[in-house]
Design an enzyme around this catalytic site. Sequence first.
Site, mmCIF file in Angstrom:
data_model
loop_
_atom_site.group_PDB
_atom_site.id
_atom_site.type_symbol
_atom_site.label_atom_id
_atom_site.label_comp_id
_atom_site.label_asym_id
_atom_site.label_seq_id
_atom_site.Cartn_x
_atom_site.Cartn_y
_atom_site.Cartn_z
ATOM 1 N N HIS A 159 0.815 -1.222 0.000
ATOM 2 C CA HIS A 159 0.000 0.000 0.000
ATOM 3 C C HIS A 159 0.845 1.268 0.000
ATOM 4 C CE1 HIS A 159 -4.064 -1.776 0.597
ATOM 5 N NE2 HIS A 159 -3.320 -2.812 0.945
ATOM 6 N N ASP A 368 3.329 9.332 -1.370
ATOM 7 C CA ASP A 368 2.149 8.604 -0.914
ATOM 8 C C ASP A 368 1.915 7.448 -1.870
ATOM 9 O OD1 ASP A 368 -0.083 8.162 0.689
ATOM 10 O OD2 ASP A 368 -0.685 10.270 0.639
HETATM 11 C C1 GDG Z 1 -2.290 4.023 3.096
HETATM 12 C C2 GDG Z 1 -1.224 4.631 2.158
HETATM 13 C C3 GDG Z 1 -2.845 4.422 0.250
HETATM 14 C C4 GDG Z 1 -9.000 10.312 7.028
HETATM 15 N N1 GDG Z 1 -9.384 11.069 8.070
HETATM 16 C C5 GDG Z 1 -10.508 10.523 8.531
HETATM 17 C C6 GDG Z 1 -10.792 9.396 7.752
HETATM 18 N N2 GDG Z 1 -9.862 9.299 6.839
HETATM 19 C C7 GDG Z 1 -9.855 8.285 5.771
HETATM 20 C C8 GDG Z 1 -9.881 8.929 4.409
HETATM 21 C C9 GDG Z 1 -9.316 7.828 3.537
HETATM 22 C C10 GDG Z 1 -8.339 7.142 4.487
HETATM 23 O O1 GDG Z 1 -8.686 7.532 5.814
HETATM 24 C C11 GDG Z 1 -6.910 7.615 4.246
HETATM 25 O O2 GDG Z 1 -6.409 6.976 3.120
HETATM 26 P P1 GDG Z 1 -5.135 7.539 2.336
HETATM 27 O O3 GDG Z 1 -4.990 6.732 1.113
HETATM 28 O O4 GDG Z 1 -5.333 8.986 2.040
HETATM 29 O O5 GDG Z 1 -3.879 7.441 3.324
HETATM 30 P P2 GDG Z 1 -3.219 6.355 4.376
HETATM 31 O O6 GDG Z 1 -4.012 6.257 5.616
HETATM 32 O O7 GDG Z 1 -1.819 6.819 4.578
HETATM 33 O O8 GDG Z 1 -3.269 4.942 3.600
HETATM 34 C C12 GDG Z 1 -1.914 5.375 1.013
HETATM 35 C C13 GDG Z 1 -3.757 3.672 1.200
HETATM 36 O O9 GDG Z 1 -3.038 3.061 2.274
HETATM 37 C C14 GDG Z 1 -4.545 2.586 0.470
HETATM 38 O O10 GDG Z 1 -3.677 1.721 -0.223
HETATM 39 O O11 GDG Z 1 -3.618 5.181 -0.643
HETATM 40 O O12 GDG Z 1 -0.946 5.901 0.118
HETATM 41 O O13 GDG Z 1 -0.372 5.516 2.879
HETATM 42 O O14 GDG Z 1 -10.296 6.909 3.171
HETATM 43 O O15 GDG Z 1 -11.188 9.325 4.095
HETATM 44 N N3 GDG Z 1 -11.854 8.592 7.962
HETATM 45 C C15 GDG Z 1 -12.682 8.945 8.979
HETATM 46 N N4 GDG Z 1 -12.474 10.039 9.778
HETATM 47 C C16 GDG Z 1 -11.397 10.859 9.575
HETATM 48 O O16 GDG Z 1 -11.219 11.853 10.285
HETATM 49 N N5 GDG Z 1 -13.754 8.168 9.229
#
Ligand code: GDG
Length: 459
Positions: A159, A368
Amino acid sequence: MTGTKAPGRLVVVSNRVALPKQTATGGLASAMRAAMRERGGLWFGWSGKIGSDTGRLRRVRDDTVEYVTLDLSRTDHDQFYAGFANRALWPLLHYRPDLVDYRREQLEGYLRVNALFADHLVQMLEPDDVIWVHDYHLIPLAARLRARGVKNRIGFFLHTPLPAAALLIGLPRHQALFETLSAYDLVGLHTARDLRALEDYFLHEIGGAMRPGGRLRGPDGRSFRAAVFPISIDTAQVAQSAREATRLDEIAQLETSLQGRALIIGVDRLDYSKGLPERFRAYDHLLEHRPDLHRRISFLQIAPPSRGSVPEYRQIRRELERLAGHINGKYAAPDWVPIRYVNQSFPHSLLTGYYRTARVALITPLRDGMNLVAKEYVACQDPKNPGVLVLSRFAGAAAELRDALLVNPADPAELADALGRALTMPLRERRQRWRAMMDVLEKQDIDAWSKAFLERLTS
Ligand code: GDG
């Protein structure tokens, strides 16, 4: 899935398990559940708890899916999770060798927990199960399973990004870790750049080879396939959630508080890979050079804390508090706060409403794997009046969302220019850009992603 033969159970293994009663689960959890439900499944991983009895498994069944979790001992947690995974691998994989804190006993702990996972899993497996392992915590798991005689198909999805081979080889004992990827049948990565890094590492650093047909062979003689599968979101569900969120009181309250000002939003786990200090400095730069924008914009940065037991995370939290205070101190007026920095998490449904309210999303990680927030922001827009995505070139999502305003997050002036452009972009151009990005997300949603991976794994 090939032919008419019923496929075997899907066994998902990840560090953390999204249990069925947990409400705050994202697209990945629901996609995994859908895939497991279809064919029957098992989801195995750490319970998130520290306990002394690591031999005891907790089991929860929900229809055709069984969830099995185990506690970690304090030492295993500190060495495997807080230690090697999050203080050596995470910074390395995010191009931050300066932050890598390698300790041999932590690597030993990491390998030990992978062996512990394999010991438990091997007792639960059936011969035609298809196993799908997730993320950097569990790189050597397939090798540990093979050593215990497991012959099943095993896939792995990373990821995070995979950095250039020249960085990977800086990790002490890197080969003992990364060459175990050849024990998988399929290794999935987010982007072509990550795939190139993997191929380069195997071909030019550890004596592997490229076999006819494109399979990579490791120095141990085992060969595997590696391919690009950009992860996505549940596009239709996220878009619907945003439409419904317009009725929520919290959204009306946010709108009232804006008093007609344009909202800029950022949503990121509080992590040094997300480029938050650079983003705050770019916003400072914008306010300094564009006094005409004062009182006309408001920047909401939501940053739920994560990994608080790791010192680098406590440090970045302090730095951001200082920067937010500095910006507000410099520009705020009695009736205007330029930056709203919120250190908490919100229900996902509410988040989709915030995305829809925002005229601009400022998503500027230094590195990322994908960045799902960027994709969610696009899916949440009102088609008649969509906002603009300002996105780092170094997020995996930039490879697909070419109609975002792509920026290098290290240059505050470039970022500030893009932000200025986004804030004044004509409706026609906003619609064109949004439509092009939404086309990608409607075609490539999370179900398409998991189906594509599983089809390749089982073909
Ligand atoms: C890893 C990789 C890759 C965020 N704040 C809240 C909340 N979120 C949710 C978002 C989104 C998820 O969390 C974050 O996903 P990301 O992809 O932006 O980032 P990582 O957590 O670092 O994820 C990344 C991912 O894995 C998948 O392969 O894309 O590069 O680092 O869905 O909406 N959700 C809630 N409250 C919040 O305050 N409920």
